[in-house]
Design an enzyme around this catalytic site. Structure first.
Site, mmCIF file in Angstrom:
data_model
loop_
_atom_site.group_PDB
_atom_site.id
_atom_site.type_symbol
_atom_site.label_atom_id
_atom_site.label_comp_id
_atom_site.label_asym_id
_atom_site.label_seq_id
_atom_site.Cartn_x
_atom_site.Cartn_y
_atom_site.Cartn_z
ATOM 1 N N GLY A 1 0.822 -1.209 0.000
ATOM 2 C CA GLY A 1 0.000 0.000 0.000
ATOM 3 C C GLY A 1 0.855 1.258 0.000
ATOM 4 O O GLY A 1 0.586 2.208 -0.735
ATOM 5 N N GLN B 1 -8.084 -0.266 3.168
ATOM 6 C CA GLN B 1 -8.936 -0.901 4.181
ATOM 7 C C GLN B 1 -10.276 -1.378 3.630
ATOM 8 O O GLN B 1 -11.120 -1.871 4.386
ATOM 9 C CB GLN B 1 -9.187 0.073 5.348
ATOM 10 C CG GLN B 1 -7.955 0.364 6.191
ATOM 11 C CD GLN B 1 -7.477 -0.834 7.002
ATOM 12 O OE1 GLN B 1 -8.229 -1.763 7.290
ATOM 13 N NE2 GLN B 1 -6.203 -0.820 7.377
ATOM 14 N N HIS C 1 -1.848 -7.693 2.141
ATOM 15 C CA HIS C 1 -1.918 -8.349 3.460
ATOM 16 C C HIS C 1 -3.133 -7.921 4.274
ATOM 17 O O HIS C 1 -3.427 -8.502 5.312
ATOM 18 C CB HIS C 1 -0.617 -8.161 4.245
ATOM 19 C CG HIS C 1 -0.349 -6.781 4.761
ATOM 20 N ND1 HIS C 1 -0.483 -6.460 6.089
ATOM 21 C CD2 HIS C 1 0.063 -5.653 4.147
ATOM 22 C CE1 HIS C 1 -0.147 -5.188 6.268
ATOM 23 N NE2 HIS C 1 0.187 -4.680 5.106
ATOM 24 N N THR D 1 12.317 -6.568 -10.882
ATOM 25 C CA THR D 1 11.829 -7.930 -11.143
ATOM 26 C C THR D 1 10.582 -8.194 -10.308
ATOM 27 O O THR D 1 10.535 -7.891 -9.120
ATOM 28 C CB THR D 1 12.927 -8.956 -10.806
ATOM 29 O OG1 THR D 1 14.043 -8.678 -11.655
ATOM 30 C CG2 THR D 1 12.456 -10.377 -11.048
ATOM 31 N N CYS E 1 1.997 6.677 23.615
ATOM 32 C CA CYS E 1 2.515 7.509 24.691
ATOM 33 C C CYS E 1 3.964 7.089 24.897
ATOM 34 O O CYS E 1 4.230 5.965 25.299
ATOM 35 C CB CYS E 1 1.722 7.283 25.964
ATOM 36 S SG CYS E 1 2.385 8.203 27.367
HETATM 37 N N1 PLP Z 1 -3.147 2.887 3.855
HETATM 38 C C1 PLP Z 1 -3.921 2.425 4.850
HETATM 39 C C2 PLP Z 1 -5.303 2.976 5.025
HETATM 40 C C3 PLP Z 1 -3.439 1.419 5.694
HETATM 41 O O1 PLP Z 1 -4.211 0.962 6.677
HETATM 42 C C4 PLP Z 1 -2.125 0.932 5.483
HETATM 43 C C5 PLP Z 1 -1.545 -0.084 6.402
HETATM 44 O O2 PLP Z 1 -1.668 0.028 7.607
HETATM 45 C C6 PLP Z 1 -1.367 1.434 4.415
HETATM 46 C C7 PLP Z 1 -1.913 2.419 3.633
HETATM 47 C C8 PLP Z 1 0.022 0.933 4.137
HETATM 48 O O3 PLP Z 1 -0.023 -0.325 3.523
HETATM 49 P P1 PLP Z 1 1.265 -1.301 3.520
HETATM 50 O O4 PLP Z 1 1.348 -1.878 4.894
HETATM 51 O O5 PLP Z 1 0.984 -2.343 2.504
HETATM 52 O O6 PLP Z 1 2.434 -0.472 3.151
#
Ligand code: PLP
Length: 393
Positions: free
Chosen positions: A69, A185, A207, A243, A331
């Site tokens: 992501g 999400q 994932h 790759t 925290c």
């Molecule tokens: N965007 C959102 C809304 C996410 O919840 C996350 C992961 O926590 C990401 C982006 C980042 O994805 P990745 O863990 O595949 O880099």
């Protein structure tokens, strides 16, 4: 273990594992190889691209595979903004205060590079205003990046309405603004159709929907101005060099195919469990309050603040009871780092630092929810003693 942190990551689906195994074993070819084992790998990547395109309502040539992501979001944001500005279209981008750090930080980088960034706020439920979005548009706006579903509170943004505003803007001002959405999400819970959403780019992370870690998808609509982030070989139609992660790509496609079916039934079941958890907590733990809205959201997310606790303390106590949840805010060294999302929603800091994200998944059962409900009042009580923050503050 009772796992209630599916928004952080999810277990690998059996279908994804099956799809990946041959490429971790004998089918190890490089897709660029011109011989049989290379062509075999290329065919696997092409097949996965076709599957992902079908799941998203896209064309195969519009699907790029990435390392996750974060890479997809960075590639889309930097790649489109840079190409548009090089073409002389402008240097203004619009984003929101509730994006994942990947989106927030890449916008900050663009600002450092000389772009002007408008960061939209949200209402108390975490939703951005379409009117405010419309007012932020101006000549020179080249890109808007607004997430589809929030990772901390689950709020779903009005992406299709924002896309419609951009179409009107293009018709009236003759000025095209590209729209990217972080949909990381959303799979398994929301139907994702890039045509219905009206986006030019969309990011996914495998994932989060039962695929492997380190594997992602970027939908990039045909003819969207774009400059690659990664340079090297000509992989991924010259748009993402390197790759290919063939096993990861095969697993991503297999997982997305499963996640994209049965969404209504899956969501209804998990929504029921979330409501049971929410109502049980509110009834049995005084000083607990829901953050975010419970209607316009993905069905698996429940963010609750407990008065008088520091969330990290409760996460640890629950972990000792075999329950995995996530803290909304950190925290460290007596310094509170409240969640930027809760802050944008106007949640008071004292409440924000006591926020816990319960994120349910396909594996979650009613018995698990009941077990958490049995344990929680005691552990919140213990966390209140340890945290020594005033209850009700
Ligand atoms: N965007 C959102 C809304 C996410 O919840 C996350 C992961 O926590 C990401 C982006 C980042 O994805 P990745 O863990 O595949 O880099």
């Amino acid at each position: 273990m009772i796992y209630l942190d599916y928004a952080a990551t999810s277990p690998l689906r059996a279908e994804a594992r099956e799809a990946m195994l041959p490429f971790l074993d004998g089918r190890f070819g490089n897709p660029s190889g011109l011989y049989a084992i290379g062509r075999d790998a290329q065919a696997a990547v092409d097949g996965a691209r076709q599957t992902v395109a079908e799941c998203l309502g896209a064309r195969p040539a519009e699907i790029l595979f990435t390392s996750g992501g974060t890479e997809s979001i960075n590639t889309a944001t930097l790649g489109i903004a840079y190409a548009m500005s090089r073409a002389g279209a402008g240097n203004h981008i619009i984003t929101t205060a509730v994006e994942h750090h990947a989106g927030l930080h890449v916008a900050q980088q663009l600002e450092e590079l000389g772009f002007e960034v408008t960061t939209l706020g949200c209402d108390g439920s975490g939703r951005v205003s379409v009117d405010e979005f419309r007012r932020a548009l101006r000549p020179g706006t080249v890109l808007a990046s607004v997430m589809l579903a929030n990772n901390e509170v689950g709020t779903v943004q009005p992406i299709a309405e924002i896309a419609a505003v951009l179409r009107d803007f293009a018709n009236e001002a003759g000025h095209r603004v590209a729209l990217h959405t972080d949909a990381v999400q959303a799979p398994a819970w929301l139907e994702i159709d890039v045509q219905a959403l009206g986006v030019d780019a969309l990011s996914l992370s495998a994932h989060k929907f039962g695929g492997p870690k380190g594997s992602g998808v970027l939908y990039l609509k045909r003819a969207t101005p774009f400059r690659p982030l990664l340079h090297g070989g000509g992989q991924e139609m010259q748009k993402r060099a390197g790759t290919e992660n063939v096993a990861g790509i095969a697993g991503t496609a297999a997982a997305l195919a499963v996640a994209s079916s049965g969404i209504a039934e899956r969501s209804a079941r998990v929504r029921g469990l979330r409501e049971r958890l929410r109502d049980g907590i509110l009834a049995s733990v005084p000083g607990s309050q829901v953050n975010g809205c419970q209607t316009n959201c993905v069905p698996n997310n429940l963010n609750i603040s407990f008065d008088g606790i520091e969330s990290d303390v409760l996460v640890r106590l629950l972990d000792e009871r075999g329950i995995a949840v996530s803290s909304g805010s950190a925290c460290s060294n007596s310094t509170w780092e409240p969640s930027h999302v809760l802050m944008a929603m106007g949640v008071p800091i004292r409440r924000a630092v006591g926020s816990i994200r319960f994120s349910l998944g396909e594996g979650t059962t009613g018995d698990e929810i009941d077990e958490v409900l049995a344990v929680l009042p005691v552990e919140v009580g213990a966390a209140r003693v340890e945290s020594s923050l005033p209850v009700g503050g």
